[in-house]
Design an enzyme around this catalytic site. Sequence first.
Site, PDB file in Angstrom:
ATOM      1  N   HIS A 162      -1.217   1.941  -2.947  1.00 49.10           N
ATOM      2  CA  HIS A 162      -2.230   2.226  -3.980  1.00 49.10           C
ATOM      3  C   HIS A 162      -1.677   3.233  -4.974  1.00 49.10           C
ATOM      4  O   HIS A 162      -1.112   4.266  -4.589  1.00 49.10           O
ATOM      5  CB  HIS A 162      -3.510   2.774  -3.346  1.00 49.10           C
ATOM      6  CG  HIS A 162      -4.578   3.067  -4.363  1.00 49.10           C
ATOM      7  ND1 HIS A 162      -5.213   2.074  -5.081  1.00 49.10           N
ATOM      8  CD2 HIS A 162      -5.113   4.238  -4.811  1.00 49.10           C
ATOM      9  CE1 HIS A 162      -6.088   2.614  -5.905  1.00 49.10           C
ATOM     10  NE2 HIS A 162      -6.040   3.921  -5.767  1.00 49.10           N
ATOM     11  N   SER A 163      -1.818   2.943  -6.267  1.00 44.26           N
ATOM     12  CA  SER A 163      -1.415   3.839  -7.354  1.00 44.26           C
ATOM     13  C   SER A 163       0.085   4.137  -7.255  1.00 44.26           C
ATOM     14  O   SER A 163       0.895   3.228  -7.331  1.00 44.26           O
ATOM     15  CB  SER A 163      -2.285   5.109  -7.310  1.00 44.26           C
ATOM     16  OG  SER A 163      -2.190   5.841  -8.509  1.00 44.26           O
ATOM     17  N   LEU A 164       0.463   5.393  -7.077  1.00 45.14           N
ATOM     18  CA  LEU A 164       1.875   5.722  -6.858  1.00 45.14           C
ATOM     19  C   LEU A 164       2.475   4.828  -5.783  1.00 45.14           C
ATOM     20  O   LEU A 164       3.611   4.348  -5.899  1.00 45.14           O
ATOM     21  CB  LEU A 164       1.995   7.186  -6.436  1.00 45.14           C
ATOM     22  CG  LEU A 164       3.302   7.629  -5.762  1.00 45.14           C
ATOM     23  CD1 LEU A 164       4.417   7.713  -6.777  1.00 45.14           C
ATOM     24  CD2 LEU A 164       3.127   8.954  -5.041  1.00 45.14           C
TER      25      LEU A 164
ATOM     26  N   ALA B 264       1.860   1.821  -5.048  1.00 42.43           N
ATOM     27  CA  ALA B 264       2.155   0.460  -5.490  1.00 42.43           C
ATOM     28  C   ALA B 264       3.525   0.392  -6.148  1.00 42.43           C
ATOM     29  O   ALA B 264       4.317  -0.524  -5.891  1.00 42.43           O
ATOM     30  CB  ALA B 264       1.076  -0.028  -6.442  1.00 42.43           C
TER      31      ALA B 264
ATOM     32  N   SER C 225      -2.110  -2.037  -5.524  1.00 41.75           N
ATOM     33  CA  SER C 225      -3.487  -1.651  -5.829  1.00 41.75           C
ATOM     34  C   SER C 225      -3.522  -0.485  -6.816  1.00 41.75           C
ATOM     35  O   SER C 225      -2.790   0.493  -6.660  1.00 41.75           O
ATOM     36  CB  SER C 225      -4.202  -1.253  -4.522  1.00 41.75           C
ATOM     37  OG  SER C 225      -5.449  -0.656  -4.769  1.00 41.75           O
TER      38      SER C 225
END
Length: 266
Positions: A103-105, A107, A130
Amino acid sequence: MKSSQVAQELWIRRFLSSPGATSAPARAQTALLVCLPHAGGSASFFFPVSRALSPALDVVAVQYPGRQDRRHETPVDDIPELARQVADALGPVDARPVALFGHSLGASLGFEIARLLQARGTDVSHLFASGRRAPSRTRDERVHLRDDEGLLAEVRELSGTDPRILGDPEVVRMALPALRADYRAAETYRYVPGPPLTCPITVFTGANDPKVSAEEAGAWSAHTSAEFDLRTYPGGHFFLTDHQADMTRIIRERLAPVAPRGSGSA
């Protein structure tokens, strides 16, 4: 103890939520899902994912330096370097195909880890990205250059951290170095062109995420030669906390057909 075992114990966390997930033979017959936290996040963020998917899948999470039980270590503020260290730790986990969920970083990190693992001959079965724009899409973001209050204001705005934690000065003081390093890693990351991944990519995004536009999410399709799927949910940057049930259902469906090596399956 072998150095490979030390690396695994340092980086990899496994949350066992049922008796069926405890034995190594049982794990060897399930797909392996490696979860990668967001900026400021830790491995424990993915405990609910492990609980939802075990024992159908073997879920592990990566613990970055500088937080929780690794809080005394220096955080890594560079995604390619962090990817290299995680890939080194994952290399000897086992012989099964590896799926990645970040998720975020996490990803962006998952993408770089997938590139490294595929280059080394590891079978990467799927990348779940994500809350993050495609690697080839950049923004001029400089949150990591703000003072402490500016950095914390960004975290509060994204609503991904328990307000009680942000209200504890001692906890905030301990978390700030890792948080700033994570933001620096995410904001200074630049994609180096190369062959697309050969595994499918599934992207999850929030319709109102200020960090990811619909175009930036869809641009992930250029980074795989396999299937691509984009799922958009109501919500902002941490939409996943409200849509875990559907997201874990999709992950389970995508990984269920993956047969571990040596299982005898066609």
